[in-house]
Design a protein around this motif. Sequence first.
Motif, PDB file in Angstrom:
ATOM      1  N   ALA A   1     -10.835   6.225  -0.650  1.00  0.00           N
ATOM      2  CA  ALA A   1     -11.125   5.332  -1.773  1.00  0.00           C
ATOM      3  C   ALA A   1     -11.821   4.093  -1.239  1.00  0.00           C
ATOM      4  CB  ALA A   1      -9.841   4.951  -2.498  1.00  0.00           C
TER       5      ALA A   1
ATOM      6  N   VAL B   1      -3.991   7.453  -3.638  1.00  0.00           N
ATOM      7  CA  VAL B   1      -4.626   6.249  -4.150  1.00  0.00           C
ATOM      8  C   VAL B   1      -4.592   6.287  -5.665  1.00  0.00           C
ATOM      9  CG1 VAL B   1      -6.154   5.992  -2.161  1.00  0.00           C
ATOM     10  CG2 VAL B   1      -6.928   7.311  -4.146  1.00  0.00           C
TER      11      VAL B   1
ATOM     12  N   ASP C   1     -11.915   0.753  -6.970  1.00  0.00           N
ATOM     13  CA  ASP C   1     -12.057   1.869  -6.043  1.00  0.00           C
ATOM     14  C   ASP C   1     -12.756   3.051  -6.696  1.00  0.00           C
ATOM     15  OD1 ASP C   1     -10.866   0.603  -3.937  1.00  0.00           O
ATOM     16  OD2 ASP C   1      -8.872   1.430  -4.307  1.00  0.00           O
TER      17      ASP C   1
ATOM     18  N   ASP D   1      -1.703   9.065   1.808  1.00  0.00           N
ATOM     19  CA  ASP D   1      -3.083   8.701   1.472  1.00  0.00           C
ATOM     20  C   ASP D   1      -3.327   8.698  -0.032  1.00  0.00           C
ATOM     21  OD1 ASP D   1      -3.004  11.422   0.980  1.00  0.00           O
ATOM     22  OD2 ASP D   1      -4.915  11.862   1.968  1.00  0.00           O
TER      23      ASP D   1
ATOM     24  N   GLY E   1       0.827  -1.212   0.000  1.00  0.00           N
ATOM     25  CA  GLY E   1       0.000   0.000   0.000  1.00  0.00           C
ATOM     26  C   GLY E   1       0.854   1.251   0.000  1.00  0.00           C
ATOM     27  N   ARG E   2       0.217   2.369   0.324  1.00  0.00           N
ATOM     28  CA  ARG E   2       0.900   3.660   0.335  1.00  0.00           C
ATOM     29  C   ARG E   2       1.291   4.059   1.755  1.00  0.00           C
ATOM     30  NH1 ARG E   2       3.239   6.079  -3.658  1.00  0.00           N
ATOM     31  NH2 ARG E   2       2.820   8.080  -2.664  1.00  0.00           N
TER      32      ARG E   2
END
Length: 453
Positions: A170, A141, A178, A139, A135-136
Amino acid sequence: LPGLLLLGGEAVPDDLWSAVAALPGVRAVNLYGPTECTVDTTVAEIRADEPPTIGRPLPGVAVRVLDERLRPVPPGVAGELCVAGPQLAEGYPGDPEATARRFVALPLPDGGTERVYRTGDRVRFDAGRRLRYLGRLDDQVKIHGFRVEPGEVAAVLRDHPGVADAAVVARDDDGYGDRLVAYVRLRPGSAPLDLGRIAGINPHETRYLYDEIFVQRVYLRDGITLRPGATVLDVGANIGMFSLFVHQVCPDATIHAFEPVPDVAEALRRNVATFAVPATVHAHGLSRAAGEVSFTYYPGYSMMSGHAAYADPDAEIGVIKRFLANERDAGAGERDVLLDRADELLAERFAGRELTVPVRPLSAVLDELAPDRIDLLKIDVQRAEADVLAGLDDRHWPLVAQVAMEVHDAPGTATAGRLAELVALLEARGFTVVTRQDDLLAGTDRHTLHAVR
């Protein structure tokens, strides 16, 4: 020969990985690479017996998994993916701060440095030295392959006059990927007002005033705020739309509303009573001195009524025509029909009635009210704004914290130079002043002025 399927741009979830791996006669490859690395950086063959990964670096590319201090983390420990190699971009044109933040010099054990790109992606090495995407770190997306910063979207939402706060995330609610979902908290006073309960003079004016005051919040711009328990003077109150707004934004505000036209003042009284606004209605105008003045009242366009010395129905019609033309130029094509018939349609609306109304200087009123402070002096009096301020004595100016007003300034008329005159007056009194003219009023004599001490 088997077909070749290349996937990129989005993280591959477990179910898609399994489905692609099971495609007959297809060799599928997952490619990872930020645009700043031009472009593909790592590669992983999609196989049914392996979990989703972004694989290993392509030839000539170096990848590092680092902590927040740019130190290597052990295999299996999550960190930020950083990429090195000759394929890195030079940076972000015109944005040296972002370039310095993302493209950094990484100290090496031999004392040298290596230029790396900080991807912002959270990864870890698995036991097979393959990179697992987690993931990140921020934030950011991806929506259909495009990078989106939800924080930036939320910031734009917060700029809306009716929004106090916002959060954007998202979400995949239906399995089709998403989408952005926003959650907002409305500002006090932004809840819809039941226009059907408003006692108005004309429906078109009621709708216009509601949009201007409740939706656009024209009087709460450029640093104008209302603290709890504020004292507000609504000068040129008309039917009281601003007084109703102040009560919603600041329920414990003390409101004094001034409206000299008897029919309009009666609508004002009805409205503050209907909506339980504890406002004091003053059925007189404000001017330089006490007495009576001739007033031109337009029943067909009450909010443009005012001191007869400044009355100019042709100019008012010109303002409305310019407003319609600006709307048309902004894309409202149906305004052509109204423009073609504007003189005909507006002539009746500006059939004026001459009245004699009482006026008082503002300082005489303040001597009776004795407020400790005037949080906001709002003035909308159709070219008589300078007369209102002329009735405020030096001894009362320190009470005034903020001023929000409509200012009329038209070359070749009695108001020529008015805007500069009032700016100079307020700046000399210690205010910071901001003036503006909305796009739809460009080419008219209407300006707004906001002053904060």
